[in-house]
Design a protein around this motif. Structure first.
Motif, mmCIF file in Angstrom:
data_model
loop_
_atom_site.group_PDB
_atom_site.id
_atom_site.type_symbol
_atom_site.label_atom_id
_atom_site.label_comp_id
_atom_site.label_asym_id
_atom_site.label_seq_id
_atom_site.Cartn_x
_atom_site.Cartn_y
_atom_site.Cartn_z
ATOM 1 N N ALA A 140 64.059 12.090 7.137
ATOM 2 C CA ALA A 140 63.247 12.175 6.406
ATOM 3 C C ALA A 140 61.724 12.868 6.097
ATOM 4 N N TYR A 141 61.193 13.413 7.128
ATOM 5 C CA TYR A 141 59.822 13.629 7.661
ATOM 6 C C TYR A 141 60.210 15.098 7.591
ATOM 7 N N LEU A 142 61.643 16.398 8.485
ATOM 8 C CA LEU A 142 61.701 17.219 8.304
ATOM 9 C C LEU A 142 62.018 17.466 7.235
ATOM 10 N N ALA A 143 62.272 16.911 6.308
ATOM 11 C CA ALA A 143 63.031 17.766 5.244
ATOM 12 C C ALA A 143 62.626 18.554 4.542
ATOM 13 N N GLY A 144 62.890 19.326 3.792
ATOM 14 C CA GLY A 144 62.308 20.673 2.929
ATOM 15 C C GLY A 144 61.531 22.289 4.066
ATOM 16 N N ARG A 145 60.375 22.332 3.275
ATOM 17 C CA ARG A 145 60.424 24.075 3.837
ATOM 18 C C ARG A 145 59.118 24.262 4.396
ATOM 19 N N TRP A 146 58.794 24.990 6.170
ATOM 20 C CA TRP A 146 58.552 25.303 7.058
ATOM 21 C C TRP A 146 57.719 26.448 7.241
ATOM 22 N N ARG A 147 56.418 26.662 6.875
ATOM 23 C CA ARG A 147 56.455 28.006 7.844
ATOM 24 C C ARG A 147 56.093 27.952 9.540
ATOM 25 N N VAL A 148 56.039 28.870 10.004
ATOM 26 C CA VAL A 148 56.720 28.507 12.059
ATOM 27 C C VAL A 148 56.190 29.566 12.320
ATOM 28 N N SER A 149 55.244 29.629 13.302
ATOM 29 C CA SER A 149 54.315 30.267 13.864
ATOM 30 C C SER A 149 54.973 30.194 15.937
ATOM 31 N N ARG A 150 55.060 30.945 16.183
ATOM 32 C CA ARG A 150 55.421 30.212 17.746
ATOM 33 C C ARG A 150 55.305 31.910 18.310
ATOM 34 N N SER A 151 54.928 31.338 19.643
ATOM 35 C CA SER A 151 54.342 33.365 20.479
ATOM 36 C C SER A 151 55.483 32.409 21.930
ATOM 37 N N VAL A 152 55.426 33.185 22.487
ATOM 38 C CA VAL A 152 56.893 33.361 23.703
ATOM 39 C C VAL A 152 56.444 34.140 24.700
ATOM 40 N N ARG A 153 55.619 33.524 25.970
ATOM 41 C CA ARG A 153 55.164 33.817 26.873
ATOM 42 C C ARG A 153 55.763 33.871 28.520
ATOM 43 N N ASP A 154 56.341 35.080 29.369
ATOM 44 C CA ASP A 154 56.910 34.875 30.201
ATOM 45 C C ASP A 154 56.319 34.476 31.072
ATOM 46 N N LEU A 155 56.215 34.232 32.445
ATOM 47 C CA LEU A 155 55.445 33.629 33.524
ATOM 48 C C LEU A 155 55.539 34.373 33.985
ATOM 49 N N ALA A 156 57.002 34.619 35.054
ATOM 50 C CA ALA A 156 57.096 35.806 35.906
ATOM 51 C C ALA A 156 56.476 37.095 35.745
#
Length: 148
Positions: free
Chosen positions: A12-28
């Motif tokens: 019920a909480y997740l239902a709907g539309r969300w803006r997404v912002s993701r960072s990806v870091r390669d630690l190696a």
């Protein structure tokens, strides 16, 4: 209340539309990337009735932008939790946000994905995946903000 916002029913909480912002870091290797787009959680129309998670946007890695998308299926679990599956039905992880925070593991070949899910309020939540093993050493941080 505390640092986390309890969610009695994750679907019920997740239902709907969300803006997404993701960072990806390669630690190696030190490389960094970003994803921005939208995720929609909508009824999937299959039994058992769950939510289809469809994410689409642009992923920029080492200065190169390309379209990116993924699909997951969130099935109802006991007591307001969810059973998260890949689009092909393979198990991914469980999700229990009743305390507002959840940690889930997903082994993938020799690598281990460990995700921490935190809910800030009715319209904001975050995932942080730490991926470690012989093939990967990554941190993926994703912030979700409800639209409309």
């Amino acid at each position: 209340m505390g640092e986390f916002w309890p969610v009695p029913d994750v679907l019920a909480y997740l239902a709907g539309r969300w803006r997404v912002s993701r960072s990806v870091r390669d630690l190696a290797g030190g490389a960094e990337g970003e994803f921005s787009g939208v995720t929609e959680f909508r009824e999937d129309g299959e039994e058992p009735c769950g939510l289809l998670h469809q994410e689409s946007g642009t992923f920029v890695w080492q200065g190169v932008a390309r379209p990116a998308e993924r699909t997951l299926r969130f099935l109802p679990g006991p007591g307001g939790t969810a059973d998260v599956r890949f689009a092909d039905g393979r198990p991914f992880h469980d999700l229990d946000l009743r305390s507002g925070r959840h940690v889930a593991d997903h082994p993938c070949s020799a690598d281990l994905y460990r995700g921490e899910f935190t809910v800030r309020d009715a319209d904001h939540w975050r995932t942080v995946w730490r991926v470690g093993g012989p093939a990967k050493d990554l941190v993926l941080r994703t912030d979700y903000a409800r639209e409309g």
